[in-house]
Write an enzyme that holds these catalytic residues in place. Structure first.
Site, PDB file in Angstrom:
ATOM      1  CG  ASP A   1       1.413  -1.077  -5.402  1.00 29.28           C
ATOM      2  OD1 ASP A   1       2.018  -1.167  -6.486  1.00 29.28           O
ATOM      3  OD2 ASP A   1       0.214  -0.759  -5.320  1.00 29.28           O
TER       4      ASP A   1
ATOM      5  CG  ASP B   1       2.588  -7.310  -8.758  1.00 33.44           C
ATOM      6  OD1 ASP B   1       3.666  -6.690  -8.895  1.00 33.44           O
ATOM      7  OD2 ASP B   1       1.737  -6.989  -7.906  1.00 33.44           O
ATOM      8  CG  HIS B   2       4.287  -3.650 -10.618  1.00 35.59           C
ATOM      9  ND1 HIS B   2       3.453  -4.236  -9.701  1.00 35.59           N
ATOM     10  CD2 HIS B   2       4.062  -2.310 -10.536  1.00 35.59           C
ATOM     11  CE1 HIS B   2       2.752  -3.297  -9.080  1.00 35.59           C
ATOM     12  NE2 HIS B   2       3.097  -2.132  -9.582  1.00 35.59           N
TER      13      HIS B   2
ATOM     14  NE  ARG C   1       5.487   4.859 -10.132  1.00 29.48           N
ATOM     15  CZ  ARG C   1       4.724   4.940 -11.216  1.00 29.48           C
ATOM     16  NH1 ARG C   1       5.041   5.737 -12.194  1.00 29.48           N
ATOM     17  NH2 ARG C   1       3.642   4.203 -11.330  1.00 29.48           N
TER      18      ARG C   1
ATOM     19  CB  SER D   1       2.689   5.045  -8.011  1.00 22.84           C
ATOM     20  OG  SER D   1       3.601   4.066  -7.607  1.00 22.84           O
TER      21      SER D   1
ATOM     22  NE  ARG E   1      -3.045   5.812  -8.910  1.00 25.77           N
ATOM     23  CZ  ARG E   1      -2.213   5.450  -7.937  1.00 25.77           C
ATOM     24  NH1 ARG E   1      -1.024   4.952  -8.258  1.00 25.77           N
ATOM     25  NH2 ARG E   1      -2.550   5.548  -6.681  1.00 25.77           N
TER      26      ARG E   1
END
Length: 775
Positions: free
Chosen positions: A188, A123-124, A667, A665, A470
């Site tokens: 995520d 999806d990213h 990440r 995030s 965000r």
């Protein structure tokens, strides 16, 4: 009595591929199913009773689900905000940007298969440029190498693969995998979306996901519990999004840190299941571990509509375990009367700057924010439900009936293939296109910076409004001058039609094509489609029963994928004379530490993506970004360039930061990159939860000032030594020796939150190294 609910993955139609199978005597064991099974409601009930008797008090809902998944409910030390829990999550989900590193780490572990059901969601990596069909086609071409890696790695190691175009990870989870009482972790930060279905869904870094996939108990600091009591009912222009916008304004971006936000009270029943998911989704913006709602009839209806009626029936049987105990205590309680709540819009530049929509025009004028709305964007994982799209379309239809189209550019992002197909069938997409909208691919797109924006120049001051979650500086379009506001899809649509922030749809009039003045009627839309969902295209790949012949290739010359090399172990000594690489001024999110947007293509290549390390952070020495002084050469350069030079010359370094460092995030690249480029310590006033854990996982030392004012004692050219590592232990502070250029020194106390297992990660050089030691 049916004691077990197993979520098993069949090979049939996409929408119904997750079904409930029940067996009172034995687990379902068929090779075509994903590895592992969901937790038994009977086991959940047993664990809850054990813990309730031990603690001798009523339990909140979040405590029931979390403690119900304890690895050792009898012996686990449980104290909110203090102890570390060892948990057994039911499931793992990974989006494609983080899945690359997670799967690379899992491959490095040497294990043959994942131990729990796991999925990858593409999806990213899909950039919004023209429209859904064209953008998806281009993404498949550009990202072919990465998609092939993820598909083959999934097949090899037993992980389900949702192809590009399937939709956004959190919507796929809500539609297929979440259910009341499940404990799911996702790579995520907006994984908490599943709380709208009574699930405890927590965002983590990829290394945490690897632990769970490897069958190792997962550690989480025992959360505090913030209660949000809802009374009254939603109506008119007020939407579920306004609840979390209001809560964000109250708690701020770090007010939920270390806590689960648990919604309760009579107002809950006025909110749809997908509306509850919206509220939980954006709870990530207040730093909360996750958010959750109690099981109710709205969730049952959603389960029935998404092909999970058997699970709903079983949840009904165990409802007492899926709601809070009467008399349970929260650490803090907020009360919101939904009948009095007004539509909100938050921003710019931070998701907790809350304003009633009725006031935003005046506030914008006062602050010099651009009033013209350049673009309105609806959808994303936060607000792309059938109900959201229907309510937005009801407003668009009113405008069209009066001969109007949007004055602002307008984009629509369906959250899943199922939503896209259903709103296309039911005419919503046509209405939204007719009013001026462009329907984008079923993906994250502009929400995460995957937006090839052309209507303004870089540096041009402008305003956009979104239904996203965000809105940090440069988040959506990489333009630091873009003033981004977050609000509901309904308000976005209204403001896109009006073209200005100075429009309150509750009181202000629009001018029809014939000159007539009219007001928009409050939005309306069905909670769920009357004709059921259209599953759309089949976009799921199930891992084969036999995967011995599956090859996972990573070319040594690839610029996008790179096999991992183990980090070095601790050498047994104190860390001496670490050079301050950068002293960061103010907010430093994971977007500042490891930018997204065009850098997403390097998420599987640690060395290449390390070229974005801290390029968005503000250097306190000169108020500049990506411009620091190399203390070895005396010249100024980019942060990653100077870090590489220090590493090449054997000089380890430290980053000094402010409050809530690593906000945003999940990440883990923001932790991997400093470790890869020679960093040893990140020293700040306070950390965001996920980032602090990610740093520990990679063998870094995340430390905090015992006295926050000591931040002011450190100068950009200082060196720092960390002493006391020979006796490094939980609860025992370390000492910092700050060595100034003029020969003077300051001795400061440094705190940490390491537990015994995490200290072993540091000694081994990383959590992955420690995992290998234990094999």
């Amino acid at each position: 009595d049916i004691p077990f609910a197993y979520l098993v993955l069949g090979e049939g139609a996409r929408r119904l591929h997750v079904s409930a199978a029940f067996n009172a005597k034995a687990k379902v064991a068929m090779s075509r199913f994903e590895p592992g099974t969901s937790i038994s409601y009977e086991k959940l009930h047993e664990n809850i009773n054990i813990v309730r008797k031990r603690l001798n008090r009523p339990l909140t809902l979040s405590e029931k689900i979390v403690y119900g998944h304890l690895d050792d409910p009898v012996g686990q030390d449980i104290a909110r905000g203090r102890t570390y829990l060892r948990l057994r999550p039911d499931r793992v989900a990974m989006q494609d940007a983080t899945a690359q590193m997670a799967m690379l780490q899992f491959i490095s572990s040497g294990l043959p298969k994942v131990a729990v059901p796991s999925t990858i969601h593409c999806d990213h990596l899909i950039e919004a440029q023209i429209g859904g069909v064209e953008d998806l086609k281009r993404a498949k071409e550009v990202n072919q190498e990465v998609y092939n890696f993820l598909a083959t790695a999934g097949a090899k190691y037993g992980v389900g693969f949702w192809k590009p175009g399937s939709g956004i990870i959190h919507q796929i989870i809500l539609e297929n995998y979440a259910y009341p009482g499940v404990l799911l972790i996702g790579t995520d930060s907006h994984t908490p979306n599943g709380g709208g279905l009574g699930s405890i869904c927590i965002g983590v870094g990829g290394a945490d996901a690897v632990d769970v996939m490897a069958g190792i108990p997962w550690e989480l600091k025992c959360p505090n519990v913030i209660g949000v009591k809802l009374t009254g009912s939603l109506s008119g222009w007020t939407s579920p999004k306004d609840v979390i916008l209001k809560v964000a304004g109250i708690l701020t971006v770090k007010g939920g840190t270390g806590a689960i936000v648990e919604y309760h009270g009579p107002g809950v029943d006025s909110i749809s299941c997908t509306g509850m998911a919206t509220i939980c989704n954006m709870g990530a913006e207040i730093g909360a571990t996750t958010s959750v709602f109690p099981y109710n009839h709205r969730m049952k209806t959603y389960l029935n509509k998404t092909g999970r009626a058997d699970i709903a029936a079983l949840a009904d049987e165990h409802k007492d375990d899926l709601v809070p105990d009467k008399g349970c205590k929260y650490d803090h309680v907020i009360e919101i009367n939904l009948s009095e709540l007004k539509p909100h819009i938050n921003g710019p530049f931070t998701p907790d700057l809350a304003h009633p929509v009725s006031e935003i025009g005046a506030v914008a004028e006062k602050n010099g924010w651009p009033l013209e709305v350049k673009v309105g964007l609806i959808g994303s994982c936060t607000n792309s439900s059938y109900e959201d799209m229907g309510r937005a379309a009801s407003l668009a239809k009113q405008a069209l009936d009066k001969g109007l189209k949007c004055k602002a550019a307008f984009t629509v992002t369906p959250g899943s293939e199922q939503i896209r197909a259903t709103i296309e069938r039911d005419g919503f997409s046509k209405i939204l296109r007719d009013v001026g909208g462009v329907v984008l691919a079923n993906a994250c797109g502009p929400c995460i910076g995957q937006w090839d924006r052309k209507d303004v120049k870089m540096g041009e001051k402008n305003t956009i409004v979104t239904s996203y979650n965000r809105n940090f500086t440069s988040r959506n379009d990489a333009n630091p001058a873009t003033h981004a506001f977050v609000t509901s899809p309904e308000i976005v649509t209204a403001l896109a039609i009006a073209g200005t922030l100075k429009f309150d749809p509750e009181t202000d009039y629009l001018t029809a094509a014939n000159g007539e003045k009219f007001k928009l009627e409050p939005p309306n839309g069905d909670e769920l489609p009357a004709r059921d969902f259209d599953p759309g295209q089949d976009t799921y790949q199930h891992p084969p029963a036999e995967s011995g012949s599956v090859m996972v290739d990573v070319s040594p010359t690839s610029t996008r994928l790179q096999l991992l090399e183990p980090f070095d172990k601790w050498n047994g000594k104190d860390l001496e004379d670490l050079q301050v690489l950068i002293k960061v001024k103010g907010k430093c999110t994971t977007d500042h530490i490891s930018a997204a947007g065009p850098w997403l293509k390097f998420r599987g290549h640690l060395d290449n993506i390390s070229n974005n390390m801290l390029i968005g952070a503000i250097n306190i020495e000169n108020d500049a970004v990506n411009k620091i002084k190399n203390r070895l050469t005396g010249e100024y350069g980019g942060v990653p360039d100077v870090a590489r030079h220090y590493k090449a010359n054997g000089l380890s370094w430290v980053v000094v930061g402010d409050d809530n460092y690593g906000e945003g995030s999940s990440r883990e690249h923001a932790a991997l990159e400093p470790r890869h480029l020679g960093g040893r310590v990140i020293l700040v006033k306070s950390f965001a939860r996920i980032h602090e854990t990610n740093l520990k996982k990679q063998g870094m030392l995340p430390l905090t000032f015992a006295d926050p004012t000591d931040y002011d004692k450190i100068r950009p050219d200082d060196k720092l030594s960390i002493t006391g590592l020979a006796t490094f232990a939980p609860g025992k502070p370390l000492k910092g020796v700050v060595k100034h250029g003029d020969g003077s020194q300051d001795i400061i106390t440094l705190n940490h939150t390491f537990n015994e297992n995490q200290v072993e990660w540091f000694h081994a050089g990383s959590a992955l190294n420690r995992m290998k030691e234990l094999q």
